[in-house]
Design an enzyme around this catalytic site. Structure first.
Site, PDB file in Angstrom:
ATOM      1  N   HIS A  42       2.094   7.349  -3.464  1.00  0.00           N
ATOM      2  CA  HIS A  42       0.679   7.515  -2.638  1.00  0.00           C
ATOM      3  C   HIS A  42       0.632   9.039  -2.499  1.00  0.00           C
ATOM      4  O   HIS A  42       1.712   9.351  -2.094  1.00  0.00           O
ATOM      5  CB  HIS A  42       0.165   6.712  -1.730  1.00  0.00           C
ATOM      6  N   GLU A  72      -5.354  -2.898  -8.753  1.00  0.00           N
ATOM      7  CA  GLU A  72      -4.277  -4.050  -8.210  1.00  0.00           C
ATOM      8  C   GLU A  72      -5.066  -5.173  -7.394  1.00  0.00           C
ATOM      9  O   GLU A  72      -5.584  -4.810  -6.404  1.00  0.00           O
ATOM     10  CB  GLU A  72      -3.486  -3.296  -7.370  1.00  0.00           C
ATOM     11  N   GLU A  99       0.699  -7.620  -8.136  1.00  0.00           N
ATOM     12  CA  GLU A  99       1.695  -7.867  -7.193  1.00  0.00           C
ATOM     13  C   GLU A  99       1.844  -9.298  -6.935  1.00  0.00           C
ATOM     14  O   GLU A  99       1.005 -10.219  -6.608  1.00  0.00           O
ATOM     15  CB  GLU A  99       1.438  -7.154  -6.125  1.00  0.00           C
ATOM     16  N   HIS A 139       0.903 -10.674  -3.562  1.00  0.00           N
ATOM     17  CA  HIS A 139      -0.681 -10.756  -3.523  1.00  0.00           C
ATOM     18  C   HIS A 139      -1.186 -12.018  -4.144  1.00  0.00           C
ATOM     19  O   HIS A 139      -2.361 -12.613  -3.535  1.00  0.00           O
ATOM     20  CB  HIS A 139      -1.377  -9.635  -4.197  1.00  0.00           C
ATOM     21  N   ASP A 147       4.049  -5.136  -9.674  1.00  0.00           N
ATOM     22  CA  ASP A 147       4.792  -4.786  -8.481  1.00  0.00           C
ATOM     23  C   ASP A 147       5.451  -6.063  -8.092  1.00  0.00           C
ATOM     24  O   ASP A 147       5.298  -7.088  -7.648  1.00  0.00           O
ATOM     25  CB  ASP A 147       3.416  -4.650  -7.199  1.00  0.00           C
ATOM     26  N   ASP A 150       1.513 -10.385   3.800  1.00  0.00           N
ATOM     27  CA  ASP A 150       2.177  -9.783   2.857  1.00  0.00           C
ATOM     28  C   ASP A 150       3.165  -9.040   3.346  1.00  0.00           C
ATOM     29  O   ASP A 150       3.527  -7.817   3.743  1.00  0.00           O
ATOM     30  CB  ASP A 150       1.099  -8.397   2.262  1.00  0.00           C
ATOM     31  N   ASP A 177       6.101  -8.319   1.487  1.00  0.00           N
ATOM     32  CA  ASP A 177       6.435  -7.360   0.655  1.00  0.00           C
ATOM     33  C   ASP A 177       7.936  -7.461   0.514  1.00  0.00           C
ATOM     34  O   ASP A 177       8.945  -6.326   0.594  1.00  0.00           O
ATOM     35  CB  ASP A 177       6.122  -5.948   0.775  1.00  0.00           C
ATOM     36  N   ASP A 199       7.544  -2.717  -5.340  1.00  0.00           N
ATOM     37  CA  ASP A 199       6.648  -2.437  -4.232  1.00  0.00           C
ATOM     38  C   ASP A 199       7.183  -3.517  -2.940  1.00  0.00           C
ATOM     39  O   ASP A 199       6.447  -4.465  -2.789  1.00  0.00           O
ATOM     40  CB  ASP A 199       5.316  -2.759  -4.490  1.00  0.00           C
TER      41      ASP A 199
END
Length: 481
Positions: A147, A277, A313, A316, A341, A352, A354, A384
């Site tokens: 990012h 996404e 992802e 997600h 992801d 989330d 991750d 991710d």
């Protein structure tokens, strides 16, 4: 006698000290990159090791007990006519790997890496970038994702933010050389207070314009660094309540924003893929790109279906009430599967998380979709994913990525076994074999009307319903694991 022995000891120590000095002088700099070390006085220019003692990670095979080695991922091994590294196209996510703190809604950060000085200065940003490329080289990965505001600090003005980004990107360009480049870049339109109502869907025109300027710059630097894709994640492109929201107008604004992004991509000659996404909620109550099907519908409605693909992802998908396999197949059959992801969530946790993907079964299903898609290029697998809050050793960064890469490599091997065996595919074909007839072909070609089907139904009488063989399908799948 005592004096003579003491003298010999002193001479021996002096000799050892001299040898040590000569060895150190002849060796390359290996002092650790911690802020207290003598070799770290200039944090932006320091060029020693950020991960001392950690070698380049190598493939040692399934029998290896070395945590800093690959057991299943053998980059140049061919599977189904393609090298593992070409099926995978692994990428490291800068924001989780080098900006993750271990903090959560209930607790303070738990990670302070040795090279961190506690600031978000430009010098610190450059230091992190050097750490990033040492990590990529030692892990054996040639792609990374970022990012804009994770790699360079936000300034007091847009001009200052752009200047900061330019300075860090110039260093990244130098460090990545010709062998490394971004899998994708993106802009962070969710963290700053200005984006509390969204960016492209903000009711405030000034925020909309600022968002466009930020995406413009992020797309430019992604192009400059040789990025292969550009991602749009609408973390706050949604609503908290419809009582104060004109949803139709916000969706129209988001479409206009994406149209402008397509136009600018073409203007600057960026040939990368634009990716959306999907995510259902968090931080907003409802985000407009809820899941793959919703995103596909949005793209079709606004005539953008040929300009975008999806970055799926897995965590997600969980939040949307789907499996990752479902989301990948939905994207694939719509011709929209562009990138993955690679992470997962905890079924006992409602947000989330991750986490690095460690489930062999899930990885196998993921790879079945990737194989059916013919691969992901120019997309790939971006990690991710972040270390658990309780994992605080520097080597844990390597161990997590190694485990994630091995899991997906094992999934690829299993998927290849399933395809080569053919039993699962044969079971699916048999289930639909009644459509492999003249009438079935007419139905699938859109040439069978209700009058004809009614006649056939009366002629055939009560239909026989076949078994789905679900347990057999699961048995075949599990046998491949």
């Amino acid at each position: 006698m005592i004096r003579m022995k003491a003298g010999k000891i002193v001479v021996s120590l002096l000799c050892l000290n001299l040898v040590s000095i000569l060895v150190i002088a002849a060796s390359p700099p290996t002092c650790p990159a911690d802020v207290g070390s003598d070799c770290a006085s200039d944090s932006s220019e320091w060029k020693g090791e950020f991960f001392p003692g950690i070698p380049k990670i190598k493939y040692e095979g399934p029998s290896s007990k070395n945590p800093l080695s690959f057991k299943w991922y053998n980059a140049d091994e061919e599977i189904l006519g393609k090298k593992m590294k070409d099926w995978m196209r692994f990428s490291v996510a800068f924001w989780h790997t080098f900006r993750g703190t271990g903090g959560d809604p209930f607790g303070a950060p738990t990670k302070m890496w040795p090279w961190e000085d506690g600031t978000n200065s430009l010098a610190m940003a450059k230091r992190r970038m050097r750490a990033n490329f040492e990590f990529l080289e030692k892990l054996g990965v040639d792609k990374w994702c970022f990012h804009d505001r994770d790699i360079a600090p936000d300034g007091k003005t847009l001009e200052e933010s752009n200047a900061n980004l330019d300075e860090v990107v110039a260093l990244a360009k130098e460090l990545q050389g010709t062998k490394i480049h971004p899998l994708w870049g993106t802009s962070q339109l969710f963290h700053h207070p200005r984006y509390m109502h969204g960016g492209a869907t903000s009711p405030d025109l000034g925020v909309y314009a600022y968002s466009a300027a930020q995406v413009k710059k992020a797309m430019e630097v992604t192009h400059y660094l040789g990025g292969e894709n550009y991602v749009f994640w609408g973390g706050r492109e949604g609503y908290q309540t419809l009582l104060n929201t004109d949803m139709e107008r916000e969706l129209n604004h988001m479409a206009r924003f994406l149209e402008a992004a397509v136009a600018y991509k073409k203007k600057i000659g960026f040939n990368g893929t634009l990716l959306i996404e999907p995510k259902p909620q968090e931080p907003t109550k409802h985000q407009y790109d809820w899941d793959a099907a919703t995103a596909a519908n949005f793209l079709r409605k606004y005539g953008l279906i040929d300009e975008f693909k999806l970055n799926i992802e897995c965590n997600h998908a969980t939040l949307a009430g789907h499996s990752c396999h479902h989301e990948l197949e939905t994207a694939r059959i719509n011709g929209l599967l562009g990138n993955i992801d690679a992470n997962t969530g905890d079924p006992q946790t409602g947000w989330d998380t991750d986490q690095f993907m460690m489930d062999i079964g899930e990885a196998t299903l993921v790879m079945l979709s990737v194989i059916k898609n013919g691969g992901l290029a120019p997309g790939g697998f971006n990690f991710d994913a972040k270390l658990r809050r309780e994992s605080t050793d520097v080597e844990d960064i390597f161990i997590a990525h190694i485990a994630g890469m091995d899991t997906l490599a094992r999934g690829l091997r299993n998927a290849a076994k399933l395809i080569e065996d053919g039993s699962l595919a044969a079971l699916v074909r048999k289930r639909y074999e009644s459509f492999d007839t003249e009438i079935g072909a007419q139905i699938e070609a859109g040439k069978a009307d209700f009058d004809m089907l009614e006649k056939k139904a009366m002629q055939w009488g009560e239909p026989k319903v076949s078994s789905a063989k679900q347990e057999l399908a699961e048995m075949i799948f599990q046998a491949a694991l």
